[in-house]
Design an enzyme around this catalytic site. Structure first.
Site, PDB file in Angstrom:
ATOM      1  N   ARG A 273       0.812  -1.200   0.000  1.00 33.39           N
ATOM      2  CA  ARG A 273       0.000   0.000   0.000  1.00 33.39           C
ATOM      3  C   ARG A 273       0.854   1.261   0.000  1.00 33.39           C
ATOM      4  NH1 ARG A 273      -5.508  -0.041   1.823  1.00 33.39           N
ATOM      5  NH2 ARG A 273      -5.135  -1.896   3.028  1.00 33.39           N
ATOM      6  N   GLY A 274       1.973   1.191   0.700  1.00 35.50           N
ATOM      7  CA  GLY A 274       2.876   2.330   0.766  1.00 35.50           C
ATOM      8  C   GLY A 274       3.378   2.716  -0.609  1.00 35.50           C
TER       9      GLY A 274
END
Lengths: 334, 551
Positions: A273-274
């Site tokens: 997600r980062g």
């Protein structure tokens, strides 16, 4: 409802204004978490955003703000054929709200009066295609947080109760604000926010005097003040619209993708997600700056807000997470 | 002094009533008694009237909701409006018991909707720290009435003066003064500055003047800033202060000549200082190092576990003493069938409820735990122990969000025991407070135990479950009175241990001396608590032990 303070008249708070603007350009970035001391204008900025955003088209009478008549859920009986234009919805999630009001539940009035079973949409329906704002997000009851996590993830709200079975889309940008000293956020919820910014009071006297002057001017005559800043607001709105059209033409070469991955690995941020957020935010920022290729300087500007809340917390490391991100950035980008 | 305070308090009440939106309200720190009666009496006689809020009010009481009973009887949906929507004075009693959630809820209401002015009575002990919760931050005024003599305290029934004329503007200089003074007093939030500005404007109007005067600024600053001050400029060192000010200002406003501003600013600060009780001046320094600009967080602000318990879906069942009826769920269960039932049972009732419709409320209720670490900070080995204890506190807090634990830390050395970290769940706050801890000196074991027990009792009163962990080598050599002497010290400790046993707080002694100390084991036994010898304790081990042994 009282008039919102004009977004363009907010002094300082560059990070927060940038983060909000970026999510307006690309809603897929996810939400914004604004953490900071009291009286720093967090709520003001977020409420100001509502006023600024371009209108959206919605099917009249549709409780979930559907864009086209074909998208109106089957259980909706009030929707009309015509399409109207309305402000982007910004829905407050009050603390102490009941789960029923969030998800929607059986309409008691209809049941009481007419003896029919009918669904009454809740906050998640109203927030569809708009913003869901939670002030003091760290004080939200756990069971409501669980609810939100689920919906923020899937984009649909499903209600199964009292023999009802209802599904409707609920895609919203989550905006949270709070004070970290009043309790920490669960990592799962933190991760759902695309960007996080730290908000501090401005320290230069000039800025502070400016704030006081503008606030006073606004309080005395909101209409005149908004009028005065209307042109500025329109400018920002125009920039957002132009950036939106530019967004899809922004590209990133493989070398930059590798750098993104390298930054995330070096930072030890969990999951993909980062990286995704880093990429999307950089793209939105490039579009905002009028560029078509993502460069080092774009990454450098937005990486702290995209990553600082995703770091594994190390209780024994005293450096702030933003400092840690900057340290890594310097190491990777040189 | 008290006359002054009475005058200012009345002024503040007037201001609140004139513009509740700008000022929010007023906080009185006082016990239940004649002061409170006087204020409440006066407020109820005002034109806008008053209504009472108490901290245990639920969401529906505050912001309104469906009135199930009315709805049932009338056969249609009836909403109640909630107390917050009323326009009169809202008097909150026992505000120190207000939960954070409720405070935040009320704050949200103040931010978004029009509401009447608040009058909040903080009934905590005079010694307890003033709470500045989200709610209090929005209240412009604060008065500690403990020092005000009853017969000197008079409250006028507040007359409403509607002011139709426009507010007079402040000059740039005046605005700058308000901003600078706030900064010098360590007030970083912008809200008080806006409040002070508005107060000055109203004060000017009340005097029927057209220009805001220096006096208005002074009084406004006194009213709004005094209780928020976190630091004071050094007055014995004027020259130094001026230098500092020059430095502060130089980068931002070169165009303003400094000299012209020195004087009025100092006047305002003097005025604010006059409002501060003497001991506050001394406390300010501590406050600043301990909690910087942030809230003075800790007790008082109690979280009710009944509310915090996770509400579970209501289930069918019969209400009795233990189980409360969930009227809404019952109604919901019954509602869809009304038409059907009415056609079957030809009776003239507006709503037909069958026993099978009855729902009862369920809560998953769990009290929050507070683990109080008491650390022996004496002697040469102290730094090490203190470091490990700090580590343990931080480790526990890192998991606090899932465990719902609060952690507090007490350090004892020489003749005193200090609460270094009031119960908190916030890692951020803990780090701030733990940053600078002193060590060295004798071992006041009894004082340390006493202090931990006191804290435990306060925790228990606030509805949480306290438990204690002592980290010491048990070689007490200072007694309760602060006099050195091994024998007395240990006798006192044993005495406290016996006292502690009756209070029944789960306790763990971690002996961190090189060899186990039988005397400490003895004390632990007297207290009915567990004893562990752990010569080389590290942060992880202590945190794990505390977690497992204090369940």
């Amino acid at each position: 409802m009282t008039r919102a303070f004009p977004f363009s008249a907010i002094v300082g708070q560059d990070d927060m204004k940038l983060a909000l603007t970026l999510t307006a350009i690309d809603p897929k970035i996810g939400g914004v978490l604004a953490f900071g001391d009291r009286g720093t204008g967090k709520s003001t900025a977020i409420r100001a955003l509502a006023d600024l955003l371009p209108n959206i088209n919605v099917v009249q009478g549709c409780p979930v703000n559907s864009e086209r008549p074909s998208q109106v859920p089957a259980w909706v009986k009030t929707a009309k054929e015509e399409i109207g234009s309305t402000k982007t919805p910004v829905v407050d999630l009050p603390l102490g709200v009941s789960a029923d009001r969030v998800t929607g539940a059986l309409d008691i009035e209809r049941a009481l009066v007419n003896g029919v079973k009918e669904f009454q949409p809740g906050i998640l329906a109203k927030a569809n295609r708009g913003y869901l704002y939670i002030d003091e997000v760290n004080l939200l009851e756990d069971h409501i947080v669980d609810l939100l996590l689920d919906v923020a993830q899937s984009g649909t709200n499903t209600v199964e109760k009292e023999g009802l079975s209802i599904t409707h889309p609920s895609r919203f940008i989550l905006i949270g604000s709070g004070n970290p000293e009043e309790g920490e956020l669960r990592p799962q919820l933190l991760d759902r926010f695309g960007l996080s910014v730290e908000v501090r009071t401005p320290h230069t006297i000039m800025d502070r005097v400016d704030i006081i002057k503008r606030r006073d001017e606004f309080d005395r005559d909101p209409d005149a003040f908004c009028e005065k800043w209307a042109a500025e607001n329109a400018n920002i709105r125009q920039t957002i619209l132009e950036s939106r059209t530019r967004l899809n033409s922004v590209t990133m070469n493989d070398a930059m993708l590798e750098i993104c991955a390298e930054i995330c690995v070096a930072m030890g941020s969990d999951g993909l997600r980062g990286e995704l957020t880093l990429f999307k935010t950089a793209r939105a920022f490039a579009a905002l700056s009028g560029d078509t290729l993502i460069q080092n300087n774009h990454i450098k500007r937005i990486a702290p807000m995209a990553l600082s809340h995703r770091l594994r917390r190390d209780p024994l490391d005293d450096a702030g997470s933003t400092a840690r991100v900057e340290r890594t950035l310097d190491a990777v980008l040189g | 002094m008290s006359k002054e305070k009475t005058y200012l308090a009345n002024l503040a009440l007037h201001l609140c009533q004139m513009d509740p939106k700008a000022f929010g309200g007023i906080v009185f720190k006082t016990g239940a008694g004649s002061h409170m009666d006087k204020v409440r009496n006066a407020l109820s006689k005002t034109e806008i009237g008053s209504s009472i809020l108490h901290p245990n009010m639920g969401v529906t009481d505050l912001v309104g909701g469906i009135d199930p009973i009315e709805s049932l009887t009338s056969g249609k949906l009836i909403h109640t409006s909630g107390l917050l929507a009323r326009l009169g004075w809202k008097v909150m009693v026992m505000a120190e018991r207000l939960s954070r959630q409720s405070a935040a809820l009320i704050s949200q209401h103040i931010d978004t909707k029009a509401s009447g002015p608040f009058c909040i009575f903080d009934e905590s002990e005079p010694s307890e720290d003033t709470q500045l919760s989200a709610l209090n931050e929005r209240m412009a005024f604060f008065f500690d009435l403990h020092e005000v003599r009853y017969n000197r305290f008079l409250v006028d029934p507040v007359r409403t003066k509607t002011i139709e004329t426009k507010l007079p503007p402040l000059s740039s200089d005046q605005q700058e003064i308000l901003v600078c003074v706030a900064l010098q007093l360590g007030i970083l939030s912008m809200r008080p500055v806006a409040m002070a500005q508005r107060a000055a404007q109203y004060l000017c109007l009340m005097d029927h003047r057209e220009q805001v005067s220096q006096d208005d600024i002074d009084t406004a600053a006194q009213l709004v800033y005094a209780h928020r001050a976190l630091s004071l400029p050094q007055d014995e060192d004027k020259a130094h202060q001026q230098n500092e000010q020059n430095e502060q200002r130089d980068p931002s406003d070169l165009n303003t000549p400094n000299d012209s501003l020195e004087l009025p600013e100092d006047l305002v600060i003097e005025a604010v200082k006059a409002m501060l009780p003497k001991d506050v001046l001394n406390q300010i320094k501590d406050k600043k190092t301990n909690s910087a600009n942030s809230n003075k967080d800790g007790f008082g602000l109690v979280q009710k576990s009944v509310l915090r318990g996770r509400p579970m879906p209501a289930m069918t069942g019969r209400p009795n003493d233990q189980a409360r009826i969930d009227i809404l769920s019952t109604l919901r269960a019954a509602a869809p069938w009304q038409r059907l039932r009415k056609s079957q049972i030809s009776r003239d009732t507006s709503i037909i409820i069958f026993p099978s419709d009855l729902h009862i409320k369920r809560f998953q209720n769990r009290s929050e735990r507070v683990v109080i670490f008491s650390v022996d900070a004496s002697g040469s080995a102290a730094m090490n122990r203190l470091g490990e204890a700090k580590g343990a506190v931080e480790l526990m807090l890192a998991q606090a969000y899932s465990k719902r634990d609060y952690v507090a830390l007490i350090g004892f050395r020489d003749e005193r025991a200090d609460v270094l970290l009031p119960p908190t769940r916030s890692l951020v706050q803990a780090k701030k407070n733990l940053a600078a801890l002193a060590a060295g000196g004798g071992t006041p074991l009894a004082t340390g135990m006493n202090s931990a027990l006191n804290l435990a009792m306060r925790v228990r009163r606030s509805g949480k479950l306290p438990s204690m962990a002592f980290l010491t080598d048990g070689k007490g050599n200072i007694d309760l009175e602060g006099q050195p002497g091994r024998q007395n010290a240990m006798n006192d400790a044993a005495h406290i241990a016996e006292l502690g046993r009756t209070l029944n707080v789960p306790t763990l002694f971690i002996d961190c001396g090189r060899r186990g100390n039988p005397e400490l084991e003895n004390i632990a036994r007297k207290m009915g608590s567990q004893y562990l010898c752990l010569p080389r304790a590290n942060a992880k081990a202590i945190s794990d032990l505390a977690q497992s042994h204090l369940e």
